[in-house]
Enzyme design. Structure first.
Site, PDB file in Angstrom:
ATOM      1  N   LYS A 289       3.663   1.261  -3.991  1.00  0.00           N
ATOM      2  CA  LYS A 289       3.179   0.465  -5.130  1.00  0.00           C
ATOM      3  C   LYS A 289       4.091   0.577  -6.344  1.00  0.00           C
ATOM      4  CE  LYS A 289      -1.598   0.513  -3.620  1.00  0.00           C
ATOM      5  NZ  LYS A 289      -2.984   0.863  -3.897  1.00  0.00           N
TER       6      LYS A 289
ATOM      7  N   THR B  81       0.843  -1.200   0.000  1.00  0.00           N
ATOM      8  CA  THR B  81       0.000   0.000   0.000  1.00  0.00           C
ATOM      9  C   THR B  81       0.875   1.245   0.000  1.00  0.00           C
ATOM     10  OG1 THR B  81      -1.926   1.041   1.042  1.00  0.00           O
ATOM     11  CG2 THR B  81      -0.372  -0.038   2.525  1.00  0.00           C
TER      12      THR B  81
ATOM     13  N   TYR C  16     -12.050   5.911   2.117  1.00  0.00           N
ATOM     14  CA  TYR C  16     -13.174   5.614   2.995  1.00  0.00           C
ATOM     15  C   TYR C  16     -12.759   6.033   4.395  1.00  0.00           C
ATOM     16  CZ  TYR C  16     -10.203   1.804   4.374  1.00  0.00           C
ATOM     17  OH  TYR C  16      -9.126   1.103   4.816  1.00  0.00           O
TER      18      TYR C  16
END
Ligand code: NDP
Length: 280
Positions: A66, A62, A219
């Site tokens: 990446k 993450t 989120y």
């Protein structure tokens, strides 16, 4: 013997991946251990090599590694090669194979979980970083009518559009936020990290066509800043990236274990927990 997996990031304490993969393992009867590991900002490769020496079988990657993961791999899946970014490593006999499941996770969340078919839609992708790059091919595979990419640094959006333009499945163009004036879209995906700082994006009015879906890859507790902005701008449907997170994990689990776990109950449980944790 228990198989060892991990997620590498910096920071990493917030990661829900250990929780998600533990649930997948329990559901499928897989004997695995999955840990969150903090990789040094200047030595991602060393962290992965040490993990391999311990017998690690696979890892997720993450922010912000990446692209470093992409460079580290000995071989790549076609979708990872096109994305230029890797979020899933398979480790076997000293060989590192890279894949990118972010796009498949996004598409599955939008089409299956949210019931929003992509075919024939006008799509606006905000951002031109690793996450944006990783979802372009899976979006194109679903035959949208148009793909527009817009970014704070417009040259990056234009370059990304040019890289995918030979794909003739639909017209692709890229540029600035201001150049979006006068255009309307059926799906607007936020792949910027602007929400992390709570910043509103400088978007023109009128972006959302009737019935449009606003999708934030981010989120968190409650509504994200992007979705608050989208609601005010008239987006009738809105979704955050929790479903993408769970679906990209399911796709990684499928690569490692050869079985796709069910995601519905876990996603509902994670959603309930997030809502319960939201301050009144
Ligand atoms: P990158 O750092 O590679 O790219 C960041 C992007 O955000 C760039 O396009 C950058 O623009 C833009 N940006 C950053 N700050 C601002 C700002 N204040 N205003 C406007 N644009 C801004 O990050 P990633 O692509 O890896 O990740 C992007 C987001 O997607 C993150 O929030 C990440 O958490 C989320 N994500 C969620 C996943 C999920 O499973 N739900 C999976 C993957 C990512 P510029 O080029 O001008 O710098």
């Amino acid at each position: 013997m228990t198989d060892l997996y991990a997620v590498f990031g910096n920071p990493i304490t917030h990661s829900k991946s250990p929780r998600i993969h533990a649930a997948f393992a329990a559901q499928t009867g897989a004997d695995i251990r999955y840990e969150a590991r903090l990789a040094p900002l200047d030595d991602f490769a060393g962290a992965v090599r040490r993990f391999m020496a311990e017998g690690g079988r696979g890892a997720n990657v993450t922010v912000p590694f990446k692209e470093a993961a992409f460079r580290l791999c000995d071989s790549l899946s076609p979708r990872a090669r096109l994305a230029g970014a890797v979020n899933t490593l398979s480790l076997e006999a000293g060989h590192i194979r890279g894949d990118n499941t972010d796009g498949a996770g996004l598409v599955r969340d939008i089409e299956t979980n949210l019931g929003f078919a992509l075919a024939g839609r006008r799509i606006l992708l905000l951002g031109a970083g690793g996450a944006a790059r990783g979802v372009i091919l899976p979006l194109l595979e679903n035959q949208p009518a148009q793909l527009r990419i817009a970014n704070r640094s417009p040259a990056k959006a234009a370059a990304l559009a040019a890289a995918f333009a030979p794909d003739t499945r639909c017209p692709i163009a890229g540029g600035s936020f201001a150049e979006l004036a006068g255009q309307a879209f059926d799906l607007v995906i936020n792949a910027t990290s602007a929400s992390l700082g709570g910043a509103a994006l400088p978007l023109p009015d009128g972006l959302y066509a009737p019935g449009a879906l606003a999708y934030d890859m981010m989120y968190g507790q409650g509504e994200t800043p992007f979705l608050t902005q989208a609601r005010a701008a008239g987006a009738s449907r809105r979704a955050d990236g929790l479903g993408m997170l769970v679906e990209q994990a399911a796709e990684a689990f499928l690569i490692w274990r050869g079985i796709r776990p069910e995601t519905g109950a876990l996603l509902a449980q994670l959603r309930r927990e997030l809502q319960a944790a939201t301050p009144a």
